[in-house]
Structures are given as structure tokens and as C-alpha cells.
Design a protein around this motif. Structure first.
Motif, mmCIF file in Angstrom:
data_model
loop_
_atom_site.group_PDB
_atom_site.id
_atom_site.type_symbol
_atom_site.label_atom_id
_atom_site.label_comp_id
_atom_site.label_asym_id
_atom_site.label_seq_id
_atom_site.Cartn_x
_atom_site.Cartn_y
_atom_site.Cartn_z
ATOM 1 N N LYS A 141 65.685 133.086 56.283
ATOM 2 C CA LYS A 141 64.420 133.266 55.566
ATOM 3 C C LYS A 141 63.404 134.022 56.409
ATOM 4 C CE LYS A 141 62.302 128.820 56.873
ATOM 5 N NZ LYS A 141 63.372 128.321 57.731
ATOM 6 N N SER A 142 62.417 134.568 55.722
ATOM 7 C CA SER A 142 61.334 135.289 56.378
ATOM 8 C C SER A 142 60.367 134.312 57.028
ATOM 9 C CB SER A 142 60.589 136.113 55.325
ATOM 10 O OG SER A 142 59.871 135.233 54.457
ATOM 11 N N GLU A 195 72.911 134.611 51.152
ATOM 12 C CA GLU A 195 71.548 134.571 51.649
ATOM 13 C C GLU A 195 71.525 134.758 53.165
ATOM 14 O OE1 GLU A 195 68.559 131.964 48.857
ATOM 15 O OE2 GLU A 195 69.444 131.010 50.607
ATOM 16 N N VAL A 232 58.417 131.769 51.201
ATOM 17 C CA VAL A 232 59.384 132.456 52.063
ATOM 18 C C VAL A 232 60.280 133.279 51.148
ATOM 19 C CG1 VAL A 232 59.401 130.707 53.886
ATOM 20 C CG2 VAL A 232 61.050 130.555 52.006
ATOM 21 N N ILE A 233 60.928 134.282 51.701
ATOM 22 C CA ILE A 233 61.931 135.034 50.942
ATOM 23 C C ILE A 233 63.220 135.078 51.765
ATOM 24 C CG2 ILE A 233 60.276 136.412 49.604
ATOM 25 C CD1 ILE A 233 62.112 138.320 52.160
ATOM 26 N N ASN A 234 64.340 135.032 51.066
ATOM 27 C CA ASN A 234 65.654 135.160 51.692
ATOM 28 C C ASN A 234 66.328 136.425 51.164
ATOM 29 O OD1 ASN A 234 65.264 131.982 51.670
ATOM 30 N ND2 ASN A 234 66.790 132.445 53.227
ATOM 31 N N TYR A 284 66.397 139.666 46.623
ATOM 32 C CA TYR A 284 65.690 138.670 47.425
ATOM 33 C C TYR A 284 65.443 137.430 46.577
ATOM 34 C CZ TYR A 284 64.722 142.871 50.173
ATOM 35 O OH TYR A 284 64.856 144.038 50.893
ATOM 36 N N ASN A 285 65.636 136.250 47.183
ATOM 37 C CA ASN A 285 65.272 134.987 46.544
ATOM 38 C C ASN A 285 63.885 134.584 47.027
ATOM 39 O OD1 ASN A 285 67.693 134.815 45.185
ATOM 40 N ND2 ASN A 285 68.668 133.498 46.691
ATOM 41 N N LYS A 334 60.987 131.821 47.317
ATOM 42 C CA LYS A 334 60.893 130.366 47.313
ATOM 43 C C LYS A 334 59.458 129.938 47.611
ATOM 44 C CE LYS A 334 65.672 130.018 48.956
ATOM 45 N NZ LYS A 334 66.595 129.448 49.954
ATOM 46 N N TYR A 379 61.246 123.985 50.054
ATOM 47 C CA TYR A 379 61.029 125.216 49.295
ATOM 48 C C TYR A 379 61.996 125.289 48.113
ATOM 49 C CZ TYR A 379 57.873 126.928 52.876
ATOM 50 O OH TYR A 379 56.806 127.085 53.722
ATOM 51 N N ASN A 423 71.893 127.893 45.573
ATOM 52 C CA ASN A 423 70.604 128.594 45.690
ATOM 53 C C ASN A 423 70.621 130.002 45.108
ATOM 54 O OD1 ASN A 423 69.366 126.387 47.076
ATOM 55 N ND2 ASN A 423 70.364 127.053 48.961
#
Length: 418
Positions: A226-227, A223, A214-216, A176-177, A179, A188, A279
Motif C-alpha cells: 500500500k501507499s 496487490e 491508502v491505495i494498493n 488501483y484499489n 481503501k 481499511y 480484496n
């Protein structure tokens, strides 16, 4: 008296606990909603039992016609994005194997398949969901103990000098990324890439500042959407100053190399991170770099590389810098000098007239040097061409004068005079 003293001590202890600020807990969008029967469907008991939050009660439905399936739906007050579903039933044989999500046009957005009678499923974001349907099989009954749908999967909790993040696992995600932004609408910036766990602690925060996250998920190297946005404001008695991230990162491509430059902080060392996709996820390629520049020579011409840099001061690492990219390529000469003995110089003037000259390699080189210099604002405004063997008539010499401002374009066709 002893009881009063004990109560007073407990009260003082509770008042001394650190206060945290957290984003709202995940909300069940179906809580308290009543399902609507479709067609010949009838309910055999209280229809609200499936959304009352109590797994020990259930809503039972069937069709009142022989050989007809039952169906009922929950209608959301407003179209919503669904990311997680939790369902508990008595059996899977009495229903089609899934929960069906429809939009306002009653088109199917997602058909979430079930594999057990008590299951929580995180799905790719299903947007603008208006109807949540349960479809059954003919001549069967279904007991629905619980049906919950959630828009949020990410939560954030503030503490003294840190923010705790947690989220639900995403199907097939390898990482997970994470941000962060200081405004809800961003932008972000990635503060941690390729996090393996479903939680993360951000220690690069300042007490009293509200942060948005947020997380991706990363699936198959890419990716996913996003959440939800989660926010928190760290509070406490300490106010650690985070290490500032490097800024103004640039990447310049060369022949089998990429040259990086950035603006850093006094006393910092730097970690260079690279990715083959924008990213991230990023991989560290150099650490403990003391200069504010770095040349990456472990590259392949024609491949685009994406870079970020972090700074470390007293063991505290900053968030990522801005991202910069470069595509190394073999150097080319934009104005190659002629390699043959002679060349035909064809000059097209701004009025459309073409002039053609048969010149030596040295004369061509002189013309190109004059043109480049004049293009840079230096040198005379005209170039003299000696027609040489093209001289005709009783003249001792014939020359053409090419004026720079009148030249539209020119072409050099080289050949070898054998």
C-alpha cells in the motif's frame, strides 16, 4: 474610495470560498541536505546546489585520482520509506546508471536504473533507507542539477461532500484499489476496486469527518504494498448522507453454487461483485437485486470465490460491504447408508475392547440411525445387537447391548452375500 470598495468586495469573496482540509503535500526528504564525499571524491562547486530545489544550479563532482571512480552520498536524518525519486543530470555516461539506496547496515535495498537525464521514477516501497548514493565512472565529471526523494505519493483534499485523491503512477500497474478508514491505523475497507486512472473522488463522505486513505497498485493481477496514508476532512454547507453499505455479508458454499445473505437498507437495490482473489479487483455479476440474498450459480466446484455487495439508494452507490468467500463443492453424505447385502460392524469401546458383528444391511442402518439420534440427544442410551447365526450353546438367543457413552468409534465394512 473606489479602490477601498473594490478591496472590500474581493475580501468578502475570498471569505466565502469553501474551506478544504488536505493531507500534507509531498515532501522532498533530501531538500537542503549536503552530500558527503566518499574516498577520493571532490566537489568542484557548491555541494548544496543539487538539493536547493533550483534546476538551474548544479553540484559537480569528480575523483581527484586518475582511473578512480567518484562517489558521494546523502544521509537521511532517520531511516525512511522511499517511493519516488526525481533526478536531473547533464549526462548518463559519467555515472553508473542508477541511484543506489542503502539501509543502516549499508546493504543495498534498491538500485534504481535511469533511462534519461531528467526522470521521475515511482518504485516499489523501499523501506528503512538511510543512504542515497551517486556512483560515477572513473575519469569523468557529473553535474547533478537535482536529486529529490519522496516517501509520499498519495494526496487527499477535502471539499464539500467529497474528497479528491491523486497519486503517482506505479510501474506496470493495471489498476488501483482505493481503501478508506476513519482511523489512521485502520482497518481499511476497499471503497473502489481496479481504478484505472491515478485519481479518484470519494463522494460517500460526511462533512466534518476525517477520512484516511491508502491505495494498493495491482500488478499482474496481485496487490502490491500500500501507499502512504493520506487524510482529509470534507467541509462545506451541505451535509449529504452517504448510502450505508450492506453489512454482515455471508457466503455459504453448495454444489455448483454459493448462497449470499446480508443486512441491507430500506429502499435499496444491490450490486453483487465477485473476485477470484481476496480484496479484489471485483467484477459485477448482478445488479438491481432487490432481495437481501442472492445465489451465484455461475461457479465451478473447488474454486474459491470472494464476494462484496454494494447498496444503491436514489442513484448513490455505497462503498463495498465486508468481504465473504465460499468454495463450492459437490455435496457428500457424512453418514452413507450401506449399499451391500451385509456388513461387518466393528465397534471400538472406550476401554480399547473391539466387538465385531456380521449384520444385515437393515441392521446396520438401524444402528447408524440410533447412533445419529443419540448423538443429537434423542433416543435410548443403548442399542441391542442380535447375534443371530453366531448363537452358540443351548441358548435360545444371544444379544449384545452397546452403550452409547462407551463407544469410541465404529467401522462398517460392506459386502455382498452371494
Amino acid at each position: 474610495m473606489k479602490k477601498f470598495i473594490a478591496f472590500l468586495a474581493l475580501s468578502l469573496f475570498l471569505l466565502c470560498l469553501p474551506i478544504s482540509n488536505a493531507s500534507a503535500a509531498q515532501t522532498d526528504l533530501l531538500r537542503g541536505l549536503q552530500p558527503e564525499a566518499v574516498g577520493s571524491t571532490v566537489f568542484l562547486n557548491s555541494v548544496g546546489n543539487a538539493t536547493d530545489g533550483d534546476d538551474s544550479t548544479y553540484a559537480e563532482a569528480k575523483s581527484n585520482l586518475v582511473d578512480q571512480p567518484y562517489e558521494y552520498k546523502f544521509v537521511l536524518p532517520t531511516p525512511s520509506t522511499i517511493r519516488k525519486i526525481r533526478i536531473k543530470v547533464d549526462n548518463l555516461n559519467s555515472m553508473y546508471p542508477g541511484v543506489i539506496l542503502h539501509n543502516t547496515d549499508r546493504s543495498v535495498i534498491a538500485d534504481v536504473r535511469l533511462t534519461s537525464t531528467d526522470q521521475t521514477i515511482t518504485i516499489d516501497a523501499a523501506e528503512k533507507v538511510k543512504y542515497v548514493l551517486i556512483d560515477g565512472r572513473k575519469n569523468t565529471n557529473l553535474k547533478l542539477f537535482s536529486l529529490e526523494v519522496y516517501s509520499d505519493t498519495l494526496s487527499a483534499t477535502g471539499d464539500d461532500g467529497k474528497v479528491y485523491l491523486s497519486w503517482d503512477p506505479f510501474p506496470n500497474a493495471t489498476g488501483y484499489n482505493v481503501k478508506r478508514a476513519t482511523t489512521q491505523n485502520g482497518p481499511y475497507v476497499v471503497i473502489k476496486s481496479n481504478v484505472i486512472e491515478t485519481n479518484f473522488t470519494d463522494t460517500t463522505v460526511t462533512n466534518g469527518t476525517t477520512y484516511y486513505y491508502v491505495i494498493n497498485p495491482i500488478v499482474a493481477g496481485a496487490e502490491r504494498p500500500k501507499s502512504n496514508v493520506a487524510s482529509a476532512t470534507p467541509t462545506g454547507t451541505t451535509n449529504p448522507q452517504p448510502t450505508p453499505a450492506p453489512s454482515n455479508l455471508t457466503a455459504t458454499a453448495g454444489d455448483t453454487k454459493a448462497s449470499l445473505n446480508w443486512t441491507g437498507s430500506t429502499g435499496a437495490t444491490y450490486t453483487i461483485k465477485r473476485s477470484l482473489t481476496a480484496n479484489g479487483p471485483y467484477t459485477s455479476i448482478a445488479s438491481n437485486v432487490t432481495d437481501q440474498s442472492y445465489t451465484d450459480t455461475n461457479v465451478i466446484n473447488g474454486t474459491t470465490y470472494y464476494y462484496v455487495v454494494t447498496a444503491t439508494v436514489s442513484g448513490a452507490e455505497s462503498i463495498n460491504s465486508n468481504e465473504a468467500s465460499a468454495t463450492p463443492n459437490k455435496a457428500t453424505n457424512p453418514n452413507p447408508q450401506p449399499t451391500g447385502d451385509r456388513a461387518i460392524l466393528t465397534v471400538t469401546m472406550t476401554n480399547g475392547l473391539e466387538k465385531e458383528y456380521d449384520l444385515s444391511a437393515s441392521e446396520i442402518s438401524s444402528f447408524i440411525s440410533w447412533y445419529d439420534a443419540k448423538d443429537s440427544g434423542r433416543g435410548p442410551s443403548l442399542f441391542t445387537v442380535n447375534k443371530g447365526n453366531n448363537n452358540k450353546g443351548p441358548f435360545s438367543a444371544r444379544k449384545d447391548f452397546l452403550i452409547f457413552d462407551k463407544i469410541l468409534t465404529f467401522e462398517v465394512s460392506e459386502y455382498t452375500d452371494k
